[in-house]
Every structure is written in structure tokens, then in C-alpha cells.
Write a protein that holds these residues in place. Structure first.
Motif, PDB file in Angstrom:
ATOM      1  N   ASN A 113       0.817  -1.209   0.000  1.00 48.32           N
ATOM      2  CA  ASN A 113       0.000   0.000   0.000  1.00 48.32           C
ATOM      3  C   ASN A 113       0.857   1.267   0.000  1.00 48.32           C
ATOM      4  N   ALA A 114       1.958   1.247   0.755  1.00 43.01           N
ATOM      5  CA  ALA A 114       2.855   2.403   0.788  1.00 43.01           C
ATOM      6  C   ALA A 114       3.478   2.642  -0.581  1.00 43.01           C
ATOM      7  N   LEU A 115       3.829   1.586  -1.281  1.00 45.69           N
ATOM      8  CA  LEU A 115       4.401   1.731  -2.630  1.00 45.69           C
ATOM      9  C   LEU A 115       3.371   2.276  -3.612  1.00 45.69           C
ATOM     10  N   ILE A 116       2.149   1.807  -3.511  1.00 52.08           N
ATOM     11  CA  ILE A 116       1.080   2.301  -4.393  1.00 52.08           C
ATOM     12  C   ILE A 116       0.831   3.785  -4.122  1.00 52.08           C
ATOM     13  N   GLU A 117       0.780   4.158  -2.854  1.00 56.03           N
ATOM     14  CA  GLU A 117       0.566   5.564  -2.502  1.00 56.03           C
ATOM     15  C   GLU A 117       1.732   6.431  -2.959  1.00 56.03           C
ATOM     16  N   SER A 118       2.941   5.904  -2.890  1.00 59.89           N
ATOM     17  CA  SER A 118       4.108   6.644  -3.380  1.00 59.89           C
ATOM     18  C   SER A 118       4.006   6.866  -4.884  1.00 59.89           C
ATOM     19  N   ALA A 119       3.552   5.848  -5.596  1.00 55.39           N
ATOM     20  CA  ALA A 119       3.375   5.983  -7.048  1.00 55.39           C
ATOM     21  C   ALA A 119       2.325   7.038  -7.364  1.00 55.39           C
TER      22      ALA A 119
END
Length: 91
Positions: free
Chosen positions: A9-15
Motif C-alpha cells: 500500500n505504501a508503494l502504491i501511494e508513493s506511485a
């Protein structure tokens, strides 16, 4: 400790933030929003809290006394994501 779902989820939000940054770079005006639009899009008490503490800063759109104050969608979204990661937030 973060589990694999939290990291995903953190990676998706960063994207999502990167996409907003690219949009801002290509069309800076598209990133800016008025205070009214800001209050329509985000929780009012949260905005009041962060505007008062200058975590979210507006930029006056013109030299006139009644020029709109514009806010960056990228900055607001980044603050939201940072609070989520930190576990902080308006209490």
C-alpha cells in the motif's frame, strides 16, 4: 512492524504522489486548487489544523487584494500520506 500488505500500500501511494508530481511539472496550474475546492475535497477540520500550523501554505494568485489563494494538491496529498505512514493525524 509493517507487513507485506502495508508495504504494498505504501508503494502504491508513493506511485500516486509521483504521478501528481509529474502532472505538476507538466502543467503547474493543474496542481493548484482554491481554498473552496480544497474544502470540498478534504476534511475541513484536518485542513484547518494544518493551515493554522502552516503545514499547508497557500500562494496568492495575483497582486490584487482579493486574488484567490491557491494550494498545491501534491503538497496536501503528501501530508496525508506522511500522516498515514507516521500513524499521526488530527486527534
Amino acid at each position: 512492524m509493517m507487513n507485506i500488505r502495508d508495504i504494498q500500500n505504501a508503494l502504491i501511494e508513493s506511485a500516486d504522489l509521483v504521478a501528481l508530481a509529474v502532472c505538476r511539472r507538466n502543467a503547474p496550474k493543474s496542481d493548484m486548487m482554491t481554498r473552496r475546492k480544497l474544502y470540498e475535497s478534504y476534511p475541513n477540520d484536518w485542513l484547518d489544523y494544518h493551515i493554522k500550523r502552516k503545514n499547508i501554505r497557500g500562494i496568492k494568485a495575483g497582486a490584487a487584494k482579493n486574488s484567490a489563494i491557491l494550494f498545491s494538491r501534491l503538497e496536501v496529498e503528501a501530508l496525508l500520506k506522511a500522516e498515514k505512514i507516521d500513524g499521526a493525524g488530527l486527534k
